[in-house]
Motif scaffolding. Structure first.
Motif, short mmCIF file in Angstrom:
data_model
loop_
_atom_site.label_atom_id
_atom_site.label_comp_id
_atom_site.label_asym_id
_atom_site.label_seq_id
_atom_site.Cartn_x
_atom_site.Cartn_y
_atom_site.Cartn_z
N ASN A 239 -13.64 0.66 4.74
CA ASN A 239 -13.57 1.55 5.86
C ASN A 239 -12.08 2.33 5.80
N TYR A 240 -10.96 1.60 5.05
CA TYR A 240 -9.84 2.10 5.13
C TYR A 240 -9.18 2.47 3.69
N GLY A 241 -9.91 2.36 2.42
CA GLY A 241 -9.36 2.60 1.28
C GLY A 241 -9.21 4.07 0.92
N HIS A 242 -9.84 4.80 1.52
CA HIS A 242 -9.50 6.23 1.47
C HIS A 242 -8.35 6.76 1.88
N LEU A 243 -7.35 5.74 2.62
CA LEU A 243 -6.09 6.25 3.04
C LEU A 243 -5.08 5.80 2.02
N TRP A 244 -5.21 4.95 0.95
CA TRP A 244 -4.13 4.92 -0.09
C TRP A 244 -4.51 4.93 -1.36
N SER A 245 -3.11 5.50 -1.99
CA SER A 245 -3.41 6.06 -3.49
C SER A 245 -3.07 5.00 -4.32
N LYS A 246 -2.28 3.81 -3.83
CA LYS A 246 -2.06 2.84 -4.96
C LYS A 246 -1.63 1.39 -3.93
N VAL A 247 -2.26 0.40 -4.66
CA VAL A 247 -2.06 -0.99 -4.11
C VAL A 247 -1.65 -1.97 -5.11
N ILE A 248 -0.52 -2.84 -4.80
CA ILE A 248 -0.06 -3.76 -5.77
C ILE A 248 -0.33 -5.03 -4.92
N VAL A 249 -0.76 -6.17 -5.61
CA VAL A 249 -0.93 -7.46 -4.95
C VAL A 249 -0.01 -8.21 -5.86
N PHE B 115 0.87 -1.26 0.25
CA PHE B 115 0.07 0.08 0.05
C PHE B 115 0.76 1.15 -0.05
N TRP B 116 0.61 2.32 -0.74
CA TRP B 116 1.04 3.65 -0.78
C TRP B 116 0.09 4.56 -0.13
N LEU B 117 0.25 5.26 0.90
CA LEU B 117 -0.52 6.33 1.41
C LEU B 117 -0.86 7.45 0.59
N LYS B 118 -2.10 7.85 0.56
CA LYS B 118 -2.52 9.36 -0.16
C LYS B 118 -1.45 10.47 0.31
N ASN B 119 -1.38 10.22 1.85
CA ASN B 119 -0.58 11.13 2.55
C ASN B 119 0.95 10.58 3.00
N GLY C 210 4.17 9.65 4.28
CA GLY C 210 4.64 9.91 5.34
C GLY C 210 3.86 10.32 6.59
N ASN C 211 2.58 10.42 6.56
CA ASN C 211 1.71 10.73 7.67
C ASN C 211 1.65 9.58 8.71
N GLU C 212 1.88 9.66 9.57
CA GLU C 212 2.15 8.44 10.77
C GLU C 212 0.63 8.14 11.30
N THR C 213 -0.11 9.05 11.29
CA THR C 213 -1.45 9.03 11.77
C THR C 213 -2.10 7.92 10.78
N ASP C 214 -2.18 8.41 9.44
CA ASP C 214 -2.51 7.41 8.56
C ASP C 214 -2.07 5.98 8.44
N ARG C 215 -0.70 5.72 8.49
CA ARG C 215 -0.04 4.75 8.41
C ARG C 215 -0.45 3.94 9.82
N LYS C 216 -0.66 4.56 10.89
CA LYS C 216 -1.06 3.59 11.90
C LYS C 216 -2.46 3.40 11.67
N LYS C 217 -3.32 3.97 11.01
CA LYS C 217 -4.83 3.65 10.92
C LYS C 217 -4.77 2.38 9.86
N LEU C 218 -4.17 2.65 8.98
CA LEU C 218 -3.89 1.30 8.04
C LEU C 218 -3.68 0.31 8.54
N ILE C 219 -2.41 0.13 9.19
CA ILE C 219 -2.10 -0.88 9.86
C ILE C 219 -3.30 -1.76 10.72
N GLU C 220 -3.84 -0.75 11.70
CA GLU C 220 -4.97 -1.24 12.36
C GLU C 220 -6.06 -1.96 11.56
N GLY C 221 -6.35 -1.29 10.47
CA GLY C 221 -7.35 -1.92 9.52
C GLY C 221 -6.87 -3.29 8.93
N VAL C 222 -5.39 -3.34 8.49
CA VAL C 222 -4.73 -4.56 7.95
C VAL C 222 -5.08 -5.74 9.10
N LYS C 223 -4.84 -5.28 10.28
CA LYS C 223 -4.81 -6.39 11.08
C LYS C 223 -6.35 -6.94 11.44
#
Length: 135
Positions: free
Chosen positions: A119-129, A42-46, A48-61
């Motif tokens: 719930n978390y898709g708004h946090l990322w700008s790009k996803v590669i699988v 995942f690449w965050l929209k923002n 380097g934003n630590e809050t968004d990164r923590k939120k995405l990690i929470e979602g992935v878990k």
């Protein structure tokens, strides 16, 4: 061999053996084999934003709650050697192990996975699988 050298040798040997056991066989995790691996970056929209990164990690878990998920590992970029072959442009990764392709397919349509995207898709700008199966 003095005691310090003996301890150093034994520690290094134990680490080497552990690495060899971990690397043996196709996709072993905690003594089990999972022949299907689903690795998502995942690449965050923002960026380097630590809050968004923590939120995405929470979602992935939350994906661990899906019954077909064998193992789930969540990661962030490691501070390893910078080389041309290393892509460290992403922000968060998930590595999921499945027992078979049917388990991976069930995961894709599972309500928990769908809620994660919603719930978390708004946090990322790009996803590669990258999906892989045992050979």
């Amino acid at each position: 061999m003095n005691e310090t050298n003996r301890r150093t040798f034994l520690t290094a040997t134990a680490a080497l053996c552990a690495g060899t056991v971990t690397a043996a066989g196709p996709f072993p995790v905690a003594g089990k084999k999972y022949p299907v691996v689903h690795h998502v970056f995942f690449w965050l929209k923002n960026a380097g934003n630590e809050t968004d990164r923590k939120k995405l990690i929470e979602g992935v878990k939350t994906l661990k709650a899906i019954d077909t998920v064998g193992e789930l590992h969540v990661g962030v970029v490691a501070s390893t050697e910078k080389r041309d072959v290393v892509d460290n442009s992403w922000d968060v990764s998930e590595l999921i192990f499945f027992k078979d392709l049917a388990a991976q397919a069930a995961y894709q349509v599972h309500p928990v996975h769908q809620a994660f995207i919603k719930n978390y898709g708004h946090l990322w700008s790009k996803v590669i699988v990258y999906d892989a199966t045992e050979v």
